[in-house]
Design an enzyme around this catalytic site. Structure first.
Site, PDB file in Angstrom:
ATOM      1  N   HIS A   1      21.117 -27.912  -3.092  1.00 23.11           N
ATOM      2  CA  HIS A   1      20.545 -28.207  -4.418  1.00 23.11           C
ATOM      3  C   HIS A   1      21.641 -28.257  -5.475  1.00 23.11           C
ATOM      4  CE1 HIS A   1      20.417 -24.188  -6.483  1.00 23.11           C
ATOM      5  NE2 HIS A   1      20.245 -23.686  -5.277  1.00 23.11           N
TER       6      HIS A   1
ATOM      7  N   ASP B   1      25.682 -20.564  -6.733  1.00 26.93           N
ATOM      8  CA  ASP B   1      24.288 -20.997  -6.580  1.00 26.93           C
ATOM      9  C   ASP B   1      23.999 -22.196  -7.491  1.00 26.93           C
ATOM     10  OD1 ASP B   1      21.610 -21.108  -5.988  1.00 26.93           O
ATOM     11  OD2 ASP B   1      21.060 -19.429  -7.278  1.00 26.93           O
TER      12      ASP B   1
ATOM     13  N   GLU C   1      15.449 -27.329  -7.751  1.00 25.44           N
ATOM     14  CA  GLU C   1      15.240 -26.256  -6.773  1.00 25.44           C
ATOM     15  C   GLU C   1      14.893 -24.961  -7.476  1.00 25.44           C
ATOM     16  OE1 GLU C   1      16.506 -22.845  -4.121  1.00 25.44           O
ATOM     17  OE2 GLU C   1      17.092 -23.381  -6.158  1.00 25.44           O
ATOM     18  N   GLU C   2      15.580 -24.699  -8.578  1.00 21.84           N
ATOM     19  CA  GLU C   2      15.397 -23.424  -9.269  1.00 21.84           C
ATOM     20  C   GLU C   2      14.030 -23.297  -9.934  1.00 21.84           C
ATOM     21  OE1 GLU C   2      17.247 -21.043  -8.812  1.00 21.84           O
ATOM     22  OE2 GLU C   2      19.289 -21.700  -8.433  1.00 21.84           O
TER      23      GLU C   2
ATOM     24  N   ASP D   1      22.842 -23.401   0.941  1.00 17.08           N
ATOM     25  CA  ASP D   1      22.506 -22.877  -0.383  1.00 17.08           C
ATOM     26  C   ASP D   1      23.194 -21.522  -0.559  1.00 17.08           C
ATOM     27  OD1 ASP D   1      21.402 -22.094  -2.765  1.00 17.08           O
ATOM     28  OD2 ASP D   1      19.316 -22.257  -2.116  1.00 17.08           O
TER      29      ASP D   1
ATOM     30  N   HIS E   1      22.413 -15.620 -10.358  1.00 17.67           N
ATOM     31  CA  HIS E   1      21.577 -16.022 -11.492  1.00 17.67           C
ATOM     32  C   HIS E   1      22.039 -15.392 -12.804  1.00 17.67           C
ATOM     33  CE1 HIS E   1      17.766 -17.696  -9.328  1.00 17.67           C
ATOM     34  NE2 HIS E   1      18.881 -18.330  -8.983  1.00 17.67           N
TER      35      HIS E   1
END
Length: 508
Positions: free
Chosen positions: A277, A289, A322-323, A351, A450
């Site tokens: 992603h 990420d 994706e998130e 990922d 994140h």
């Protein structure tokens, strides 16, 4: 980068003719060659970590100059997509922008959750509670009533609500059934809102923090997820408990896009899909990420044509949104016809492959872990290929759950064999993992997950290099032969499986 002898059936060079001749004899006798007996793969030597790092540096620069992230709907995502397209074109591909429409759930204002009686206490958004994704709006102040709150099946049946006072806020424990089912039974019993508190069954932050839940579709009543500590306090408050729940949300129509490109050679009816992603969260540049997976897949795509013609078509995908819940990859698969799905031999997912406090994890194609759904046939063969590669290099590894957390979800739902690599997110590193890989026990596998600190400086280049090599090895292998995965005759039926997660949001 080291090479391995565990993965390809490519034959070239006079020194390999004896092996090729033996393989031909075996085939003549009705036996099958397997990747375990194959010659060295070349692609890992071409996909150099320095080139992957350069892609990551460029993605970092793009984020830095475009609001600090590459999230859906931002300039950062658009410019990153243009970068991927430009790189693919330079390598001879004809990339396409695969667009889709979807319904997006958004919170318009900050939610509120408080205990108003017997003692007043405000709970902190993000620390004590989170609004469940697809919760409807509402502002409720009413008595709080625990519902079978000491059971793992709390609120999972209509019988749990016998005698429930209409208009009250239901308080249930996270457990065996979907959050959507808990909400359904609560609403049918006349609840005005629902609080789901976490179970705290493990030390994993996903089990000890506020429930980061997903209801899959817009709920009838407001729903929030709380920590185990908040849940205990509410249950212990007794009959005098009163709660306020305020959610201000809406579902809006939105559009997104993936970037997809495939090789010009190889069988069109036996396609290997390789995906990562492209979007990040809003909080940071998302270099692990999932800049790490994006960069490695991009460089693998650039180097693959140097090997000459492929026997199987290879399709490289850079997923959007994706998130927000695996939307880009799921929409892609669901918008294919059944005939198009049947032509996909397998899906490989990458990922987060550069986690700072990593574990070398391979997706559980055998379905042996408690948190895995039963994988489609052929997934175990993909897992075995990665295991053989790492075993050949003397590198420890371990399985990781097929739990529905990443973009393999839509492919598995369509019955397509799936596999891939993952170096870890918010799970806490154990002493056993430290013994295998080094690092720090008691800390997340990616302490910067994140966050604004998911930067180039916090990539672990050892694991990024190892996983890039294994990725390249798998792509070259399956570009040549998918025999162990899907055989000669492929039959894949669409099916529905119940994952525990949708991306970072829990469904149960």
């Amino acid at each position: 980068m080291r090479r391995t002898s565990s993965a390809s059936v490519r034959r070239n060079g006079a020194a390999k003719r004896g092996v090729a001749g033996a393989a031909a004899i075996a085939l003549a006798l009705g036996l099958s060659a397997s990747p375990a007996n194959a010659a060295e793969t070349e692609l890992p030597g071409l996909v150099k970590i320095g080139k992957v790092r350069k892609h990551l540096e460029n993605l970092n620069t793009i984020a830095e100059y475009n609001g600090g992230n590459r999230a859906h709907g931002t300039a950062g995502y658009d410019v990153a997509a243009k970068y991927v397209v430009d790189q693919l074109k330079r390598a001879g591909y004809k990339p396409e922008r695969n667009e889709y429409e979807f319904e997006s759930w958004v919170e318009r204002t900050t939610p509120e959750f408080a205990q108003t009686k017997p003692e007043a206490r405000d709970f902190a958004n993000g620390e004590d509670f989170l609004t469940m994704r697809y919760s409807t709006s509402g502002d409720v102040t009413a008595p709080g009533v625990p519902v079978n709150a000491d059971s793992n099946a709390s609120g999972c049946a209509a019988a749990d609500y016998a005698g429930f006072p209409k208009g009250a806020v239901a308080v249930v424990k996270r457990g065996t059934c979907l959050f959507a089912e808990k909400e359904k039974f609560a609403a049918e019993a006349g609840a005005s809102a629902l609080v789901v508190f976490n179970h705290g069954a493990t030390s994993d932050p996903a089990d000890t923090g506020p429930v980061n839940g997903d209801l899959s579709a817009t709920s009838t009543i407001p729903v929030v997820g709380a920590t185990p500590e908040v849940g205990k306090a509410l249950v212990d408050a007794g009959e005098a408990l009163e709660l306020r729940v305020k959610v201000d949300s809406e579902v809006v129509s939105d559009t997104g896009y993936n970037i997809v490109a495939e090789t010009s050679t190889g069988k069109k009816d036996n396609v290997v899909v390789v995906g990562a992603h492209l979007d990040s969260v809003e909080e940071g540049p998302g270099i692990n990420d999932n800049g790490s997976g994006t960069a490695a897949v991009l460089e693998t795509a650039k180097q693959l044509p140097k090997l000459g013609k492929q026997k199987n078509r290879v399709r490289f995908a850079f997923w959007g949104t994706e998130e927000l819940g695996l939307i880009g990859s799921t929409e892609y698969v669901e918008n294919l016809t059944q005939a198009q799905r049947d032509k996909i031999a397998l899906y490989l997912n990458f990922d987060m492959i550069g986690s700072n406090n990593y574990a070398r994890q391979i997706y559980d194609g055998r379905g042996e872990l408690d948190g895995s759904v039963p994988p489609p046939s052929g997934s175990a063969a993909i897992q075995k290929l990665f295991e053989e590669y790492y075993d050949g290099r003397g590198l420890p590894h371990e399985p990781t759950e097929f739990s529905g957390r990443s973009d393999y979800s839509g492919f598995m739902n369509a019955g397509i064999p799936s596999g891939g690599l993952f170096s870890g997110a918010d799970a806490i590193k154990t002493e056993e993992q430290v013994a295998k890989y080094g690092g720090t026990a008691g800390k997340p596998l990616d302490p910067y997950y994140h966050s604004a600190e998911d930067t180039l400086e916090n990539i672990n280049w050892t694991i990024a290099d190892d996983m890039t090599d294994a990725m390249a090895n798998s792509v070259e292998t399956y570009a040549d032969s998918t025999l162990p995965v899907n055989g000669v005759l492929r039959t894949k039926e669409a099916r529905t499986v119940e994952f525990d997660r949708r991306a970072d949001h829990w469904l149960r």
